[in-house]
Design a protein around this motif. Structure first.
Motif, PDB file in Angstrom:
ATOM      1  N   THR A 192       0.828  -1.204   0.000  1.00 51.59           N
ATOM      2  CA  THR A 192       0.000   0.000   0.000  1.00 51.59           C
ATOM      3  C   THR A 192       0.865   1.257   0.000  1.00 51.59           C
ATOM      4  O   THR A 192       0.574   2.217  -0.726  1.00 51.59           O
ATOM      5  CB  THR A 192      -0.958   0.005   1.213  1.00 51.59           C
ATOM      6  N   LEU A 193       1.931   1.274   0.801  1.00 55.53           N
ATOM      7  CA  LEU A 193       2.860   2.410   0.782  1.00 55.53           C
ATOM      8  C   LEU A 193       3.418   2.611  -0.622  1.00 55.53           C
ATOM      9  O   LEU A 193       3.476   3.732  -1.126  1.00 55.53           O
ATOM     10  CB  LEU A 193       4.009   2.196   1.769  1.00 55.53           C
ATOM     11  N   HIS A 194       3.833   1.525  -1.237  1.00 58.15           N
ATOM     12  CA  HIS A 194       4.377   1.585  -2.598  1.00 58.15           C
ATOM     13  C   HIS A 194       3.336   2.172  -3.561  1.00 58.15           C
ATOM     14  O   HIS A 194       3.664   3.032  -4.385  1.00 58.15           O
ATOM     15  CB  HIS A 194       4.811   0.193  -3.050  1.00 58.15           C
ATOM     16  N   GLU A 195       2.102   1.737  -3.439  1.00 65.54           N
ATOM     17  CA  GLU A 195       1.038   2.241  -4.307  1.00 65.54           C
ATOM     18  C   GLU A 195       0.761   3.722  -4.078  1.00 65.54           C
ATOM     19  O   GLU A 195       0.256   4.407  -4.963  1.00 65.54           O
ATOM     20  CB  GLU A 195      -0.245   1.425  -4.087  1.00 65.54           C
ATOM     21  N   GLN A 196       1.119   4.223  -2.892  1.00 64.66           N
ATOM     22  CA  GLN A 196       0.968   5.646  -2.572  1.00 64.66           C
ATOM     23  C   GLN A 196       2.260   6.417  -2.878  1.00 64.66           C
ATOM     24  O   GLN A 196       2.427   7.554  -2.432  1.00 64.66           O
ATOM     25  CB  GLN A 196       0.605   5.810  -1.092  1.00 64.66           C
TER      26      GLN A 196
ATOM     27  N   TYR B 253       5.399   5.899  -1.898  1.00 64.46           N
ATOM     28  CA  TYR B 253       6.451   5.983  -0.882  1.00 64.46           C
ATOM     29  C   TYR B 253       7.549   4.994  -1.224  1.00 64.46           C
ATOM     30  O   TYR B 253       7.277   3.860  -1.604  1.00 64.46           O
ATOM     31  CB  TYR B 253       5.894   5.690   0.525  1.00 64.46           C
ATOM     32  N   GLN B 254       8.804   5.443  -1.090  1.00 60.74           N
ATOM     33  CA  GLN B 254       9.951   4.588  -1.358  1.00 60.74           C
ATOM     34  C   GLN B 254      10.697   4.182  -0.088  1.00 60.74           C
ATOM     35  O   GLN B 254      11.554   3.312  -0.121  1.00 60.74           O
ATOM     36  CB  GLN B 254      10.955   5.290  -2.294  1.00 60.74           C
ATOM     37  N   ARG B 255      10.362   4.836   1.030  1.00 66.52           N
ATOM     38  CA  ARG B 255      11.101   4.571   2.264  1.00 66.52           C
ATOM     39  C   ARG B 255      10.148   4.620   3.462  1.00 66.52           C
ATOM     40  O   ARG B 255       9.274   5.484   3.526  1.00 66.52           O
ATOM     41  CB  ARG B 255      12.203   5.618   2.441  1.00 66.52           C
ATOM     42  N   LEU B 256      10.373   3.686   4.395  1.00 62.60           N
ATOM     43  CA  LEU B 256       9.667   3.678   5.676  1.00 62.60           C
ATOM     44  C   LEU B 256      10.717   3.571   6.767  1.00 62.60           C
ATOM     45  O   LEU B 256      11.482   2.602   6.810  1.00 62.60           O
ATOM     46  CB  LEU B 256       8.690   2.495   5.762  1.00 62.60           C
ATOM     47  N   VAL B 257      10.761   4.559   7.635  1.00 68.70           N
ATOM     48  CA  VAL B 257      11.670   4.561   8.781  1.00 68.70           C
ATOM     49  C   VAL B 257      10.801   4.375  10.018  1.00 68.70           C
ATOM     50  O   VAL B 257       9.820   5.099  10.207  1.00 68.70           O
ATOM     51  CB  VAL B 257      12.466   5.879   8.875  1.00 68.70           C
ATOM     52  N   ILE B 258      11.168   3.394  10.852  1.00 68.01           N
ATOM     53  CA  ILE B 258      10.364   3.067  12.025  1.00 68.01           C
ATOM     54  C   ILE B 258      11.195   3.223  13.292  1.00 68.01           C
ATOM     55  O   ILE B 258      12.253   2.616  13.426  1.00 68.01           O
ATOM     56  CB  ILE B 258       9.837   1.613  11.959  1.00 68.01           C
ATOM     57  N   GLN B 259      10.698   4.013  14.223  1.00 70.83           N
ATOM     58  CA  GLN B 259      11.258   4.091  15.573  1.00 70.83           C
ATOM     59  C   GLN B 259      10.336   3.238  16.419  1.00 70.83           C
ATOM     60  O   GLN B 259       9.168   3.567  16.600  1.00 70.83           O
ATOM     61  CB  GLN B 259      11.285   5.557  16.034  1.00 70.83           C
TER      62      GLN B 259
ATOM     63  N   GLY C 217       9.470  -2.510  -3.292  1.00 71.12           N
ATOM     64  CA  GLY C 217      10.097  -1.248  -3.657  1.00 71.12           C
ATOM     65  C   GLY C 217      10.186  -0.241  -2.534  1.00 71.12           C
ATOM     66  O   GLY C 217      10.584   0.900  -2.750  1.00 71.12           O
ATOM     67  N   VAL C 218       9.824  -0.638  -1.327  1.00 72.18           N
ATOM     68  CA  VAL C 218       9.898   0.256  -0.172  1.00 72.18           C
ATOM     69  C   VAL C 218      11.057  -0.192   0.717  1.00 72.18           C
ATOM     70  O   VAL C 218      11.092  -1.329   1.183  1.00 72.18           O
ATOM     71  CB  VAL C 218       8.578   0.247   0.640  1.00 72.18           C
ATOM     72  N   GLU C 219      11.994   0.713   0.936  1.00 72.74           N
ATOM     73  CA  GLU C 219      13.127   0.444   1.816  1.00 72.74           C
ATOM     74  C   GLU C 219      12.677   0.646   3.261  1.00 72.74           C
ATOM     75  O   GLU C 219      12.166   1.710   3.613  1.00 72.74           O
ATOM     76  CB  GLU C 219      14.276   1.393   1.499  1.00 72.74           C
ATOM     77  N   VAL C 220      12.854  -0.382   4.079  1.00 73.46           N
ATOM     78  CA  VAL C 220      12.489  -0.314   5.489  1.00 73.46           C
ATOM     79  C   VAL C 220      13.766  -0.158   6.304  1.00 73.46           C
ATOM     80  O   VAL C 220      14.711  -0.931   6.135  1.00 73.46           O
ATOM     81  CB  VAL C 220      11.731  -1.588   5.937  1.00 73.46           C
ATOM     82  N   ARG C 221      13.780   0.835   7.174  1.00 74.25           N
ATOM     83  CA  ARG C 221      14.852   1.036   8.140  1.00 74.25           C
ATOM     84  C   ARG C 221      14.207   1.168   9.504  1.00 74.25           C
ATOM     85  O   ARG C 221      13.091   1.691   9.614  1.00 74.25           O
ATOM     86  CB  ARG C 221      15.631   2.318   7.858  1.00 74.25           C
TER      87      ARG C 221
END
Length: 168
Positions: A33-37, A39-45, A60-64
């Motif tokens: 869903t992020l990719h469809e919107q 977004y190329q990156r998701l950073v999670i604290q 296609g979404v880079e998760v850090r």
């Protein structure tokens, strides 16, 4: 704006444990869903949680991810969207930076004042909010066009409002 022109979502749970949210964020369906919107990156604290997201690329979404940093300010500044718990500090800091904010309320908390805080800010048009269970359907349908820019006032008035609200 995100570095290297990559559209970035930043998720924060503060110092709490909110594994249900983190698990939802790293699910293949949500990353799709992020990719469809776009977004190329998701950073999670991810705070004190048991779930420790691994760095990877999915759909296609880079998760850090990281547990804590001395300050999340840089992550907030670099985010195009912030997904966070309803902690007053996180909400205010994000809104002060005029970032899109989707608050996800932790329904498992007793006497859940987070929901009341999120509802109040949403009713004033400053953010959207949801629950973990509704996140997959709410997120793709969000309309950001009518979100108002938050104008910070006098912090002492907000502190007094919080004290009054909680009966302190």
């Amino acid at each position: 704006m995100a570095p290297e022109n990559q559209k970035t979502a930043f998720a924060t749970v503060g110092t709490t444990s909110f594994d249900a949210l983190v698990d939802q964020l790293i699910s293949k369906d949500f990353l799709q869903t992020l990719h469809e919107q776009d977004y190329q990156r998701l950073v999670i604290q991810y705070g004190r949680g048991i779930t420790e997201p691994q760095s990877r690329i999915v759909h296609g979404v880079e998760v850090r991810a990281y547990r804590y940093k001395p300050s999340i300010r840089e992550d907030l500044e670099n985010a195009d969207l912030v997904i966070g718990h309803a902690g007053a500090g996180s909400v205010l800091e994000t809104l002060t930076l005029n970032k899109r904010l989707l608050v996800v309320v932790n329904e498992t908390l007793m006497d859940n004042h987070q929901a009341e805080l999120a509802e109040e800010f949403a009713s004033q048009g400053f953010l959207h909010w949801t629950t973990v269970s509704k996140l997959p359907t709410v997120f793709p349908a969000l309309d950001w066009r009518n979100i108002k820019k938050y104008q910070p006032g006098k912090p002492e008035l907000f502190a007094q409002y919080i004290d009054d609200f909680f009966g302190i």
